[in-house]
Structures are given as structure tokens and as C-alpha cells.
Motif scaffolding. Structure first.
Motif, PDB file in Angstrom:
ATOM      1  N   ASN A  67       0.834  -1.211   0.000  1.00 45.85           N
ATOM      2  CA  ASN A  67       0.000   0.000   0.000  1.00 45.85           C
ATOM      3  C   ASN A  67       0.871   1.265   0.000  1.00 45.85           C
ATOM      4  N   ARG A  68       1.977   1.204   0.716  1.00 43.25           N
ATOM      5  CA  ARG A  68       2.923   2.338   0.742  1.00 43.25           C
ATOM      6  C   ARG A  68       3.458   2.620  -0.652  1.00 43.25           C
ATOM      7  N   VAL A  69       3.724   1.541  -1.385  1.00 38.84           N
ATOM      8  CA  VAL A  69       4.255   1.703  -2.741  1.00 38.84           C
ATOM      9  C   VAL A  69       3.188   2.232  -3.690  1.00 38.84           C
ATOM     10  N   MET A  70       1.997   1.643  -3.617  1.00 33.36           N
ATOM     11  CA  MET A  70       0.953   1.974  -4.583  1.00 33.36           C
ATOM     12  C   MET A  70       0.376   3.376  -4.365  1.00 33.36           C
ATOM     13  N   SER A  71       0.478   3.895  -3.146  1.00 37.37           N
ATOM     14  CA  SER A  71      -0.118   5.207  -2.846  1.00 37.37           C
ATOM     15  C   SER A  71       0.819   6.384  -3.121  1.00 37.37           C
ATOM     16  N   ILE A  72       2.086   6.141  -3.348  1.00 37.85           N
ATOM     17  CA  ILE A  72       3.046   7.223  -3.562  1.00 37.85           C
ATOM     18  C   ILE A  72       2.818   7.897  -4.907  1.00 37.85           C
ATOM     19  N   ASP A  73       2.945   9.196  -4.936  1.00 39.75           N
ATOM     20  CA  ASP A  73       2.762   9.960  -6.183  1.00 39.75           C
ATOM     21  C   ASP A  73       4.121  10.434  -6.695  1.00 39.75           C
ATOM     22  N   PRO A  74       4.315  10.497  -8.009  1.00 35.17           N
ATOM     23  CA  PRO A  74       5.613  10.941  -8.553  1.00 35.17           C
ATOM     24  C   PRO A  74       6.021  12.334  -8.081  1.00 35.17           C
ATOM     25  N   SER A  75       5.043  13.192  -7.786  1.00 35.83           N
ATOM     26  CA  SER A  75       5.359  14.562  -7.355  1.00 35.83           C
ATOM     27  C   SER A  75       6.020  14.611  -5.984  1.00 35.83           C
ATOM     28  N   ALA A  76       6.010  13.460  -5.271  1.00 36.18           N
ATOM     29  CA  ALA A  76       6.639  13.416  -3.953  1.00 36.18           C
ATOM     30  C   ALA A  76       8.157  13.457  -4.042  1.00 36.18           C
ATOM     31  N   GLN A  99      11.622  15.070  -5.734  1.00 40.02           N
ATOM     32  CA  GLN A  99      12.186  16.230  -6.435  1.00 40.02           C
ATOM     33  C   GLN A  99      13.271  15.822  -7.421  1.00 40.02           C
ATOM     34  N   SER A 100      13.802  14.624  -7.227  1.00 40.86           N
ATOM     35  CA  SER A 100      14.871  14.161  -8.100  1.00 40.86           C
ATOM     36  C   SER A 100      14.891  12.636  -8.089  1.00 40.86           C
ATOM     37  N   MET A 101      15.668  12.093  -8.992  1.00 41.23           N
ATOM     38  CA  MET A 101      15.827  10.646  -9.045  1.00 41.23           C
ATOM     39  C   MET A 101      16.505  10.136  -7.779  1.00 41.23           C
ATOM     40  N   LYS A 102      17.374  10.949  -7.229  1.00 44.97           N
ATOM     41  CA  LYS A 102      18.076  10.571  -6.006  1.00 44.97           C
ATOM     42  C   LYS A 102      17.082  10.376  -4.862  1.00 44.97           C
ATOM     43  N   ASP A 103      16.091  11.279  -4.768  1.00 51.40           N
ATOM     44  CA  ASP A 103      15.070  11.150  -3.728  1.00 51.40           C
ATOM     45  C   ASP A 103      14.287   9.852  -3.887  1.00 51.40           C
ATOM     46  N   MET A 104      13.939   9.510  -5.134  1.00 49.49           N
ATOM     47  CA  MET A 104      13.170   8.290  -5.368  1.00 49.49           C
ATOM     48  C   MET A 104      14.005   7.047  -5.069  1.00 49.49           C
ATOM     49  N   ARG A 105      15.281   7.102  -5.438  1.00 48.71           N
ATOM     50  CA  ARG A 105      16.159   5.961  -5.166  1.00 48.71           C
ATOM     51  C   ARG A 105      16.275   5.725  -3.647  1.00 48.71           C
ATOM     52  N   HIS A 106      16.376   6.815  -2.902  1.00 47.37           N
ATOM     53  CA  HIS A 106      16.465   6.682  -1.442  1.00 47.37           C
ATOM     54  C   HIS A 106      15.183   6.058  -0.891  1.00 47.37           C
ATOM     55  N   TRP A 107      14.048   6.501  -1.387  1.00 49.02           N
ATOM     56  CA  TRP A 107      12.752   5.952  -0.946  1.00 49.02           C
ATOM     57  C   TRP A 107      12.642   4.469  -1.319  1.00 49.02           C
ATOM     58  N   GLN A 108      13.055   4.115  -2.530  1.00 49.36           N
ATOM     59  CA  GLN A 108      13.007   2.713  -2.970  1.00 49.36           C
ATOM     60  C   GLN A 108      13.871   1.830  -2.076  1.00 49.36           C
ATOM     61  N   SER A 109      15.009   2.376  -1.647  1.00 48.05           N
ATOM     62  CA  SER A 109      15.888   1.593  -0.777  1.00 48.05           C
ATOM     63  C   SER A 109      15.185   1.264   0.538  1.00 48.05           C
ATOM     64  N   GLU A 110      14.453   2.240   1.086  1.00 47.66           N
ATOM     65  CA  GLU A 110      13.722   2.004   2.326  1.00 47.66           C
ATOM     66  C   GLU A 110      12.617   0.966   2.141  1.00 47.66           C
ATOM     67  N   VAL A 111      11.892   1.065   1.026  1.00 52.04           N
ATOM     68  CA  VAL A 111      10.823   0.104   0.742  1.00 52.04           C
ATOM     69  C   VAL A 111      11.390  -1.298   0.542  1.00 52.04           C
ATOM     70  N   ASP A 112      12.467  -1.407  -0.223  1.00 48.71           N
ATOM     71  CA  ASP A 112      13.092  -2.715  -0.468  1.00 48.71           C
ATOM     72  C   ASP A 112      13.546  -3.355   0.839  1.00 48.71           C
ATOM     73  N   LYS A 118      12.501  -6.961   2.306  1.00 44.61           N
ATOM     74  CA  LYS A 118      13.531  -7.946   2.635  1.00 44.61           C
ATOM     75  C   LYS A 118      13.349  -8.470   4.056  1.00 44.61           C
ATOM     76  N   GLN A 119      12.994  -7.586   4.964  1.00 46.65           N
ATOM     77  CA  GLN A 119      12.787  -8.012   6.347  1.00 46.65           C
ATOM     78  C   GLN A 119      11.620  -9.004   6.447  1.00 46.65           C
ATOM     79  N   ILE A 120      10.535  -8.730   5.697  1.00 47.53           N
ATOM     80  CA  ILE A 120       9.392  -9.662   5.701  1.00 47.53           C
ATOM     81  C   ILE A 120       9.789 -10.996   5.080  1.00 47.53           C
ATOM     82  N   GLY A 121      10.545 -10.920   3.981  1.00 48.46           N
ATOM     83  CA  GLY A 121      10.988 -12.148   3.317  1.00 48.46           C
ATOM     84  C   GLY A 121      11.882 -12.984   4.213  1.00 48.46           C
ATOM     85  N   ALA A 122      12.778 -12.311   4.930  1.00 49.20           N
ATOM     86  CA  ALA A 122      13.681 -13.024   5.815  1.00 49.20           C
ATOM     87  C   ALA A 122      12.907 -13.699   6.941  1.00 49.20           C
ATOM     88  N   SER A 123      11.874 -13.033   7.444  1.00 47.12           N
ATOM     89  CA  SER A 123      11.060 -13.588   8.524  1.00 47.12           C
ATOM     90  C   SER A 123      10.296 -14.818   8.052  1.00 47.12           C
TER      91      SER A 123
END
Length: 298
Positions: free
Chosen positions: A240-249, A251-264, A268-273
Motif C-alpha cells: 500500500n505504501r508503494v501503490m499510494s506514492i505519487d511521482p510529485s513526492a 524532487q529528483s531521481m536521487k530522492d526516489m532511489r532513497h525511498w526505494q531503498s527504504e521500501v526494499d 527484505k525483512q518480511i521475506g527473511a522472517s
């Protein structure tokens, strides 16, 4: 203006004095000759008219021009050449000479000298041949016939002021041009930045859309693989966190990459569990199987 030495001779006949003198002379003659002489009034009127005519002729001014070459040279009004004039006034300012020649003989008959002084004053001198002014006996000589002075101080000040204004206008114009260039440059830079931002936003939108699809498939795969062992609540929350995010959130590709890292990291934590739980279940099954082999039930 002609600066010439003139002697004026003017004759005036006193009528009363003349009449008395004539009467005295007649009385004297008549006494010597033992004659009685009387003065006829009509005859006297004729004599008076003749005297009046004589008086009119004598009453006219007679101008006699005298010249002294030494005096002219001393007062710098008489020169023999243009170079002499230049030499006389060279220390006063810039000298300009305009010549005028006789159309028949082609001889120099006059010249005008203009002296521009440093203080803005302009002095004009006019020289003519001495003979043209009725001065004879001087060969190849020029006499100053006019001298005037013009005060151009105010004009020079006005020109200087105008020059200052023009200089300031040039500076202001140059400054305005520079300002226009700076503004145009900023506008162009803004256009470039806007275009770059638009292109980046489009790229963020595309990549985010792919990322969302990827995460949907990842959740489906984990549920299929691990079944009830999967933390469906945690998976759904992250999805839901992924699907609700809007591109306008972003400001740059760097910001999105940082957000993707947090989501991934969350996935990974759920998968490991899930993997850890499945491992424990399999180990228990294997243990039961081992137990059944070692301790068969009859």
C-alpha cells in the motif's frame, strides 16, 4: 574697426564778427579818404549769402590720414606676414587663419585670424592690405582693421555637460543591455531547468510505475511460495505504501532511489522472517520423519 590717426579741420564763420569787421574797415577807409561810406542792406544780404555758402563748404570735415609705421608695429596692428601674426599670438591659444585673395592678381588682400583660448574665449582679428585702407608708402603691409572677442565659456560648459550626459547615457545603456542579457540568460536557464525538471518528472513517473508493478509481483510470489507462513499484513502494508506514492513526492531521481531503498528493506525483512519460519517448520517435519524411522510404530 579702423584705428587710424585723423586730424579734423573745421572752419566756422562768425557772421556778427564779420559784419562788424567789414564795417570797421569801411569806416577807416572813409576817414582817410574823407568819404562817407554807407553799407547797403541788400548788398550786405548778398554778401551774407556768399558767406553762408563759404561757411557750408568750410564747415565740412576734412579727414587727413597719417600713419606711423613704428607706432603700428609697437601696437601689433601692422604686420608684414601671416607668420608674424602667428608668432605674436601663439601663446594665447590655437590659431586658425582664413585667407582671401584678389581674384584678378591672385595676391593676398586680407586674412582673418581666429584665436581659440583655453578659457573658452574666441578672439577674431581681421587684417587687410594697408593700401586698401588708404595708407600709402608701405609695401606688402597688412593693417588690423577689426578685432572682436566671443565668450564661448557657457557654450563649452554646455558641451561638457552634454558630453557628461551622453557618457552617463552610454553607461546606463550599457548597464541596461547587460541587465537585459542577464535577464535573458536567467530566462533561458529557467527554461532549461524547467525542461530538465519536466524530463526528470517524466522519468520518475515511468520508473515509479515499473517499480509498483514489480512490487505487486513480488508480493504475489511471496504469498504463493510461503502461503499462510507469509506475513500478509506486513506485505499488504508495504505494498500500500508503494501503490499510494505519487511521482510529485520526489524532487529528483536521487530522492526516489532513497525511498526505494527504504521500501526494499521492508520487503527484505518480511521475506527473511518468512524464510526463517519455513525453515523451522521443515526442521520439525524432518525431525518427525527421523523419529518415525528410529522409532517405528507397530
Amino acid at each position: 574697426m579702423s584705428n587710424e590717426l585723423n586730424i579734423l579741420i573745421k572752419a566756422v564763420l562768425d557772421e556778427n564778427l564779420s559784419q562788424k569787421s567789414m564795417q570797421d574797415q569801411l569806416d577807416k577807409i572813409s576817414g582817410k579818404l574823407d568819404l562817407k561810406v554807407g553799407l547797403d542792406i541788400k548788398e550786405f544780404e548778398k554778401v551774407k549769402k556768399n558767406l553762408d555758402s563759404l561757411q557750408q563748404q568750410l564747415g565740412k570735415e576734412t579727414s587727413i590720414k597719417l600713419i606711423n609705421e613704428k607706432d603700428l608695429t609697437d601696437t601689433k596692428k601692422f604686420v608684414t606676414s601671416i607668420e608674424e601674426v602667428k608668432k605674436q599670438f601663439k601663446d594665447l591659444g590655437t590659431i586658425k587663419v582664413n585667407k582671401s585673395f584678389d581674384p584678378v592678381t591672385n595676391d593676398l588682400k586680407e586674412f582673418n585670424v581666429e584665436i581659440r583660448k583655453a578659457d573658452g574665449l574666441v578672439e577674431r582679428l581681421k587684417y587687410q592690405l594697408a593700401q586698401l585702407n588708404g595708407i600709402h608708402g608701405i609695401k606688402d603691409g597688412f593693417i588690423m582693421t577689426n578685432r572682436s572677442e566671443v565668450d564661448n565659456t557657457s557654450l563649452q560648459m554646455e558641451k561638457a555637460l552634454q558630453k557628461t550626459i551622453e557618457s552617463r547615457q552610454k553607461v546606463q545603456k550599457a548597464s541596461a543591455i547587460e541587465q537585459d542579457r542577464a535577464i535573458n540568460k536567467n530566462i533561458e536557464q529557467t527554461h532549461k531547468e524547467t525542461k530538465a525538471q519536466q524530463e526528470m518528472n517524466l522519468q520518475i513517473e515511468r520508473e515509479l510505475d515499473l517499480y509498483k508493478k514489480k512490487k505487486q509481483l513480488q508480493v504475489q510470489d511471496m504469498v504463493r511460495r510461503y502461503g499462510n507462513a507469509a506475513d500478509t499484513t506486513g506485505l499488504q502494508t508495504n505494498l500500500n505504501r508503494v501503490m499510494s506514492i505519487d511521482p510529485s513526492a520526489f524532487q529528483s531521481m536521487k530522492d526516489m532511489r532513497h525511498w526505494q531503498s527504504e521500501v526494499d528493506l521492508g520487503f527484505k525483512q518480511i521475506g527473511a522472517s518468512v524464510k526463517s519460519s519455513s525453515s523451522h517448520v521443515l526442521s520439525f517435519g524432518e525431525a518427525m520423519q527421523t523419529a518415525m524411522v528410529k522409532f517405528p510404530i507397530n
